[in-house]
Design an enzyme around this catalytic site. Sequence first.
Site, PDB file in Angstrom:
ATOM      1  N   ARG A   1       0.841  -1.242  -0.006  1.00 21.31           N
ATOM      2  CA  ARG A   1      -0.090   0.142   0.134  1.00 21.31           C
ATOM      3  C   ARG A   1       1.010   1.227  -0.066  1.00 21.31           C
ATOM      4  NH1 ARG A   1      -5.730  -1.651   2.410  1.00 21.31           N
ATOM      5  NH2 ARG A   1      -6.484  -1.534   0.222  1.00 21.31           N
TER       6      ARG A   1
ATOM      7  N   GLN B   1      -1.105   2.981  -5.654  1.00 22.41           N
ATOM      8  CA  GLN B   1      -2.564   3.371  -5.624  1.00 22.41           C
ATOM      9  C   GLN B   1      -3.259   2.970  -6.732  1.00 22.41           C
ATOM     10  OE1 GLN B   1      -2.439   7.318  -3.948  1.00 22.41           O
ATOM     11  NE2 GLN B   1      -2.593   6.700  -1.931  1.00 22.41           N
TER      12      GLN B   1
ATOM     13  N   ASP C   1      -4.643  -0.772  -6.859  1.00 26.80           N
ATOM     14  CA  ASP C   1      -4.953  -1.306  -5.627  1.00 26.80           C
ATOM     15  C   ASP C   1      -6.620  -1.856  -5.724  1.00 26.80           C
ATOM     16  OD1 ASP C   1      -6.037  -1.673  -2.828  1.00 26.80           O
ATOM     17  OD2 ASP C   1      -4.099  -0.678  -2.226  1.00 26.80           O
TER      18      ASP C   1
ATOM     19  N   SER D   1      -8.690  -1.194  -2.764  1.00 27.22           N
ATOM     20  CA  SER D   1      -9.374   0.055  -2.559  1.00 27.22           C
ATOM     21  C   SER D   1     -10.475   0.182  -3.430  1.00 27.22           C
ATOM     22  CB  SER D   1      -8.318   1.093  -2.816  1.00 27.22           C
ATOM     23  OG  SER D   1      -7.268   1.255  -1.782  1.00 27.22           O
TER      24      SER D   1
ATOM     25  N   TYR E   1      -2.475  -0.888   7.351  1.00 21.95           N
ATOM     26  CA  TYR E   1      -3.522  -2.204   7.959  1.00 21.95           C
ATOM     27  C   TYR E   1      -3.503  -2.000   9.399  1.00 21.95           C
ATOM     28  CZ  TYR E   1      -3.692  -4.213   3.321  1.00 21.95           C
ATOM     29  OH  TYR E   1      -3.672  -4.599   2.229  1.00 21.95           O
TER      30      TYR E   1
HETATM   31  P1  NAD Z   1      -9.098  -2.835   5.896  1.00 19.36           P
HETATM   32  O1  NAD Z   1     -10.293  -3.220   4.980  1.00 19.36           O
HETATM   33  O2  NAD Z   1      -8.223  -3.857   6.008  1.00 19.36           O
HETATM   34  O3  NAD Z   1      -9.950  -2.457   7.372  1.00 19.36           O
HETATM   35  C1  NAD Z   1     -11.060  -1.629   7.536  1.00 19.36           C
HETATM   36  C2  NAD Z   1     -10.765  -0.744   8.697  1.00 19.36           C
HETATM   37  O4  NAD Z   1     -10.908  -1.241  10.012  1.00 19.36           O
HETATM   38  C3  NAD Z   1      -9.050  -0.067   8.718  1.00 19.36           C
HETATM   39  O5  NAD Z   1      -9.258   1.209   8.871  1.00 19.36           O
HETATM   40  C4  NAD Z   1      -8.878  -0.600  10.002  1.00 19.36           C
HETATM   41  O6  NAD Z   1      -8.052   0.256  10.959  1.00 19.36           O
HETATM   42  C5  NAD Z   1     -10.129  -0.861  10.793  1.00 19.36           C
HETATM   43  N1  NAD Z   1     -10.009  -1.790  11.941  1.00 19.36           N
HETATM   44  C6  NAD Z   1      -9.494  -2.841  12.082  1.00 19.36           C
HETATM   45  N2  NAD Z   1      -9.643  -3.562  13.365  1.00 19.36           N
HETATM   46  C7  NAD Z   1     -10.430  -2.693  13.981  1.00 19.36           C
HETATM   47  C8  NAD Z   1     -11.281  -2.606  15.314  1.00 19.36           C
HETATM   48  N3  NAD Z   1     -11.014  -3.567  15.959  1.00 19.36           N
HETATM   49  N4  NAD Z   1     -12.044  -1.664  15.765  1.00 19.36           N
HETATM   50  C9  NAD Z   1     -12.174  -0.690  14.593  1.00 19.36           C
HETATM   51  N5  NAD Z   1     -11.742  -0.469  13.499  1.00 19.36           N
HETATM   52  C10 NAD Z   1     -10.837  -1.457  13.366  1.00 19.36           C
HETATM   53  O7  NAD Z   1      -8.435  -1.315   5.582  1.00 19.36           O
HETATM   54  P2  NAD Z   1      -8.486  -0.844   3.903  1.00 19.36           P
HETATM   55  O8  NAD Z   1      -9.601  -0.077   3.748  1.00 19.36           O
HETATM   56  O9  NAD Z   1      -8.112  -1.758   3.158  1.00 19.36           O
HETATM   57  O10 NAD Z   1      -7.354   0.439   4.266  1.00 19.36           O
HETATM   58  C11 NAD Z   1      -6.458   0.383   5.268  1.00 19.36           C
HETATM   59  C12 NAD Z   1      -5.430   1.718   5.225  1.00 19.36           C
HETATM   60  O11 NAD Z   1      -4.753   1.491   4.028  1.00 19.36           O
HETATM   61  C13 NAD Z   1      -6.223   2.955   4.974  1.00 19.36           C
HETATM   62  O12 NAD Z   1      -5.387   3.853   5.805  1.00 19.36           O
HETATM   63  C14 NAD Z   1      -6.062   3.241   3.688  1.00 19.36           C
HETATM   64  O13 NAD Z   1      -6.131   4.823   3.391  1.00 19.36           O
HETATM   65  C15 NAD Z   1      -4.644   2.813   3.384  1.00 19.36           C
HETATM   66  N6  NAD Z   1      -4.389   2.620   1.977  1.00 19.36           N
HETATM   67  C16 NAD Z   1      -3.533   3.048   1.386  1.00 19.36           C
HETATM   68  C17 NAD Z   1      -3.249   2.668   0.119  1.00 19.36           C
HETATM   69  C18 NAD Z   1      -1.979   3.034  -0.726  1.00 19.36           C
HETATM   70  O14 NAD Z   1      -1.380   4.010  -0.353  1.00 19.36           O
HETATM   71  N7  NAD Z   1      -1.881   2.586  -1.887  1.00 19.36           N
HETATM   72  C19 NAD Z   1      -4.245   1.842  -0.782  1.00 19.36           C
HETATM   73  C20 NAD Z   1      -5.480   1.757   0.072  1.00 19.36           C
HETATM   74  C21 NAD Z   1      -5.522   1.784   1.384  1.00 19.36           C
END
Ligand code: NAD
Length: 378
Positions: free
Chosen positions: A120, A125, A128, A131, A226
């Site tokens: 990530r 991006q 991804d 996303s 994550y």
């Molecule tokens: P995910 O689907 O793995 O998880 C969803 C959300 O659940 C996350 O925000 C996580 O912190 C939250 N979570 C986990 N356990 C929890 C708990 N016990 N209580 C409450 N919340 C909890 O996450 P995602 O949507 O795939 O994204 C994770 C991060 O990665 C985000 O910050 C996103 O911006 C980042 N991201 C970066 C890129 C990139 O730079 N290429 C791409 C996609 C996502």
Amino acid sequence: MILAVLKEKAGENRVSLVPEVIKQLVQQKVEVWVEPGAGAAAFYTDEAYQEAGAQLRSRGDILQQADLLLSIRPPDQEDWQLTRKGRIWMGIYQPLYNPALMQQWAARELTVFSLDTIPRTTRAQSMDVLSSQANIAGYKAVLLAAYTYSRYFPMFMTAAGSIPPAKVLILGAGVAGLQAIATARRLGAVVEVFDTRPAVKEEVMSLGARFVEVEGAADASKAGGYAVEQSADYQQKQEAKIAESAAKADIVITTAQIPGKPAPILISAAMIENMRKGSVIIDLAAATGGNTSVTKNGATVVHNGVTIIGNSDLAGEAPADASKLYARNVLNFLKLIINKDGNIELNFNDDLVKGTCITHQGAIVNERVKQLQPAAVS
Ligand code: NAD
């Protein structure tokens, strides 16, 4: 090089490539084959694929002759066994949850790229898939909740009386959660949000929602964006605060996931029993166990008058756009592994190629999958 798009199994409406993307691949000297009907469930016709420069070829031809095969879902054994050693498969194969299958693919000497493991980083991006698909799932989750809910979402003042706005609780403010907040706000709901990563607080607030803070979250800064598992103490504090918010909520959208682990249970049966009858929970984490203790993956359960929909496949409910975005992710990734002559050239010094490749030359090569079962994959 022959790149082929397979028709997905029943229940998956998306397709790996759409015609506009195929045009670009053909210009890059790639021969593209498409299984007849591959795009039908996403409203892309065989004719459109042909016009874009693809050839329609039978599944048998594709499995036996294509060099790179695209299928979003993991192929069945009878399919991958027909492909020859060294052939490449690419899709969303959830290797952290399917290590035994990865072993079988490695033993068969298939090269497998699972796009859900792409690092990530900023450069990744545009590739991804988690996303692009989670964004749609978050949006659809709110629409499904609004449709299922027994009351209005927005506040209404009518001659027949006033209706207060719906209260939405969102657990997990990753990509799906943030889109769910935005969609619920657009529909006029009042939104509260929990996440273990305090870094998301500002984003949540900028979307007009309230971020409920729980102190003492485990540091996730080294987990590549994550979440990580939390201490028992944190979980207790979080549980008490979520119970308070859930009791007031009409709609709960849960999205909390920890890669490679079961989803954390954040909503107990007792919490659901404290919710108002007619309320709705959409559990997007259903496929990895769910965020409520009563969730059933792929099913709707009614518990004490509250409807709990366990569905991690909501992106497939908007198959035309989900496929279009997925196809662009795939195209951007293919540019890293296809050279100017239209042939495969794998550069394992590229962190995106390395991070996404699961099996190669008879071995599991992905560090995250190796770490999962060191004894089994060494
Ligand atoms: P995910 O689907 O793995 O998880 C969803 C959300 O659940 C996350 O925000 C996580 O912190 C939250 N979570 C986990 N356990 C929890 C708990 N016990 N209580 C409450 N919340 C909890 O996450 P995602 O949507 O795939 O994204 C994770 C991060 O990665 C985000 O910050 C996103 O911006 C980042 N991201 C970066 C890129 C990139 O730079 N290429 C791409 C996609 C996502």
